[in-house]
Design an enzyme around this catalytic site. Structure first.
Site, short mmCIF file in Angstrom:
data_model
loop_
_atom_site.label_atom_id
_atom_site.label_comp_id
_atom_site.label_asym_id
_atom_site.label_seq_id
_atom_site.Cartn_x
_atom_site.Cartn_y
_atom_site.Cartn_z
N SER A 16 0.61 -1.51 -0.49
CA SER A 16 0.22 -0.05 0.10
C SER A 16 0.84 1.44 0.21
O SER A 16 0.52 2.39 -0.25
CB SER A 16 -0.72 0.07 1.29
OG SER A 16 -1.98 -0.91 1.25
N LYS A 65 -9.33 -5.12 11.12
CA LYS A 65 -10.94 -4.97 9.77
C LYS A 65 -11.74 -4.61 10.38
O LYS A 65 -12.79 -3.77 10.56
CB LYS A 65 -11.02 -5.86 8.46
CG LYS A 65 -9.84 -5.03 7.37
CD LYS A 65 -10.19 -6.09 5.79
CE LYS A 65 -9.35 -5.70 5.35
NZ LYS A 65 -8.89 -6.06 3.67
N ASP A 101 -12.42 -2.49 -0.37
CA ASP A 101 -12.59 -4.20 -1.15
C ASP A 101 -13.40 -4.65 -2.06
O ASP A 101 -13.00 -4.98 -2.93
CB ASP A 101 -12.51 -4.89 0.18
CG ASP A 101 -11.18 -4.46 1.00
OD1 ASP A 101 -10.36 -4.17 0.64
OD2 ASP A 101 -10.75 -5.03 2.15
#
Ligand code: ATR
Length: 270
Positions: A16, A65, A101
């Protein structure tokens, strides 16, 4: 200079920072983006401290998450349905939670790989967080059917029940019953991490159909990608494109600019 980070544990391997660095360069946005490892039991205080420091936003990866979902002051509908948050957007008092996502998966399937989802028969392997996050956008793409097959059948059946109002969705164990061959098989199990492929009937993929692994590998060849190639797939692809596309969607939420993804994907592939 606005500051951003990806938070995970471990997070050292994350692509990322490289992706967002390329987006920032491409768009000229004044921002920094680094990887930060939070303690497994201490996600919320870690993020609160980053808020104090002025962080403008974060990506959240494994295993946080769900923690991010809990921490968010409010959540987008797609994050609510996914039951997970991968993107935090600063508010004066905390962070708003979103989940990019599923949008990233769809962008890769439709825009990058040119797959026709509308009217297709899709098989989704696994019933964990990754699969849950993909269900709403996949069903919104209008498939003729979407079947979830998971090692633990009851989880696939429960998930299908949760999303039944959104489209034609069913669930079973990995042994089926399967009512047909599938046009597209998407692997959302963690089996790839161990280099394994869930056991599937040899003729489950329609000839020339597509296989897609939500995991990625350095050389693009996960065990599931190789399974697809050995079973007559027209396209068999890992999830690097999904990673880049979910990042682009997060970048858009933070900066209100949509970065181009093709060159970034090309650079990462090389
Ligand atoms: P994530 O949030 O990344 O999706 P998860 O919630 O732990 O991770 O889910 C992992 C998924 O991979 C589950 O569907 C799991 O099956 P079970 O529900 O039966 O546990 C699946 N999985 C993990 N290892 C697997 C393997 N070796 N073969 C098949 N499925 C596997």
């Amino acid at each position: 200079m606005d500051r951003y980070a990806v938070i995970g544990n471990p997070v050292g391997h994350s692509l990322s920072p490289r992706i967002h660095e390329m987006f920032a360069e491409q768009t000229g946005e004044p921002m920094s983006y680094i990887a930060l490892e939070a303690p497994v039991d201490g996600f919320a205080p870690f993020v609160n401290a980053l808020h104090e420091e002025g962080y403008a936003g974060m990506n959240v990866t494994l295993p946080f998450k769900r923690d991010a979902w809990k921490l968010a002051e409010r959540r987008s509908r797609r994050a609510e349905l996914a039951g997970a948050v991968n993107t935090l957007i600063r508010t004066p008092t905390g962070y708003k939670g979103d989940n990019t996502d599923g949008a990233g998966l769809l962008a890769d399937l439709i825009r990058n790989l040119n797959l026709e989802l509308e009217g297709s028969h899709i098989l989704l392997l696994g019933a964990g967080g990754a699969v849950r996050g993909a269900l709403q956008p996949l069903l919104e793409a209008g498939p003729a059917s979407l079947h979830i097959a998971n090692r633990t059948a009851s989880k696939a059946e429960a998930l299908a029940g949760d999303f039944a109002e959104l489209g034609p969705i069913t669930g079973s164990g990995l042994e089926g019953p399967f009512e047909r061959q599938y046009d597209i098989i998407i692997n959302g199990t963690a089996a790839s991490i161990e280099g394994k492929v869930p056991p599937l009937p040899d003729d489950i993929l329609r000839g020339g159909g597509a296989c897609y692994d939500m995991m990625y590998a350095k050389d693009g060849k996960t065990a599931f990608v190789e399974w697809g190639q050995a079973h007559g797939a027209g396209i068999s692809c890992d999830g690097l494109g999904m990673l880049v596309e979910q990042a682009a969607e997060s970048f858009y939420l933070w900066r209100d600019i949509r970065p181009g993804t093709r060159n970034v994907l090309k650079v990462l592939r090389s």
